[in-house]
Structure formats: structure tokens, C-alpha cells
Motif scaffolding. Structure first.
Motif, mmCIF file in Angstrom:
data_model
loop_
_atom_site.group_PDB
_atom_site.id
_atom_site.type_symbol
_atom_site.label_atom_id
_atom_site.label_comp_id
_atom_site.label_asym_id
_atom_site.label_seq_id
_atom_site.Cartn_x
_atom_site.Cartn_y
_atom_site.Cartn_z
ATOM 1 N N MET A 23 0.840 -1.200 0.000
ATOM 2 C CA MET A 23 0.000 0.000 0.000
ATOM 3 C C MET A 23 0.875 1.251 0.000
ATOM 4 O O MET A 23 0.651 2.171 -0.785
ATOM 5 N N ALA A 24 1.873 1.278 0.864
ATOM 6 C CA ALA A 24 2.776 2.435 0.935
ATOM 7 C C ALA A 24 3.524 2.630 -0.383
ATOM 8 O O ALA A 24 3.689 3.761 -0.850
ATOM 9 N N ASP A 25 3.963 1.543 -0.989
ATOM 10 C CA ASP A 25 4.675 1.634 -2.267
ATOM 11 C C ASP A 25 3.788 2.237 -3.356
ATOM 12 O O ASP A 25 4.223 3.106 -4.113
ATOM 13 N N PHE A 26 2.548 1.792 -3.438
ATOM 14 C CA PHE A 26 1.650 2.324 -4.466
ATOM 15 C C PHE A 26 1.213 3.748 -4.154
ATOM 16 O O PHE A 26 1.004 4.544 -5.067
ATOM 17 N N GLU A 27 1.079 4.093 -2.876
ATOM 18 C CA GLU A 27 0.782 5.486 -2.520
ATOM 19 C C GLU A 27 1.892 6.403 -3.028
ATOM 20 O O GLU A 27 1.633 7.484 -3.546
#
Length: 81
Positions: A23-27
Motif C-alpha cells: 500500500m505504501a509503495d503504491f501510494e
């Protein structure tokens, strides 16, 4: 929408932290950009022309209401149970 990119839906993942990292990577990847649907997503467009709503009653005199689309207008009718 980013959650759809981050989730490898229905696959086994090692733990919650793995999912949070995705999730953090895609954010970060989509920061300041419009998030579009993932390429693996599909779908259908449904154009309904008839709906029926049914509500059961103990005495079997159920409520049945039918909505039929005719010339862009919904015709509403009660049906016998």
C-alpha cells in the motif's frame, strides 16, 4: 483505488505488514497522479430494464413490486404473490 493496486486479491500473503508495505509503495508511485483501475480488473456494464423487490410475510401474502423501464420511465406494478 490504491488498495486495489496493492492487494494481490485471493493470493496467500505472508502477513499484514506485507500488505501495508505494498500500500505504501503504491501510494508513493501514484503521489500527485490520477489513480486508474489496475490492468487486471475487468467488469461489465449492466443496463437494467426490470427489477423486482420481494418481501416475505408469514401469511404468504408476500409483497412483490416490479419496476419496468419503458421509454426511460420506470413503470411500477404490484405482483400477486
Amino acid at each position: 483505488k490504491i488498495g486495489a493496486w496493492a492487494s494481490p486479491q485471493s493470493t496467500v500473503i505472508p502477513n499484514r505488514k506485507y500488505l501495508e508495505r505494498l500500500m505504501a509503495d503504491f501510494e508513493e508511485e501514484f503521489k500527485g497522479k490520477t489513480v486508474k483501475r489496475p490492468p487486471n480488473w475487468g467488469g461489465y456494464t449492466l443496463v437494467p430494464t426490470l427489477f423486482e423487490f420481494w418481501q416475505g410475510r408469514p401469511n404468504r401474502l408476500h409483497d412483490r413490486i416490479q419496476y419496468t423501464l419503458i421509454n426511460n420511465q420506470w413503470k411500477i406494478e404490484r405482483l400477486a404473490p
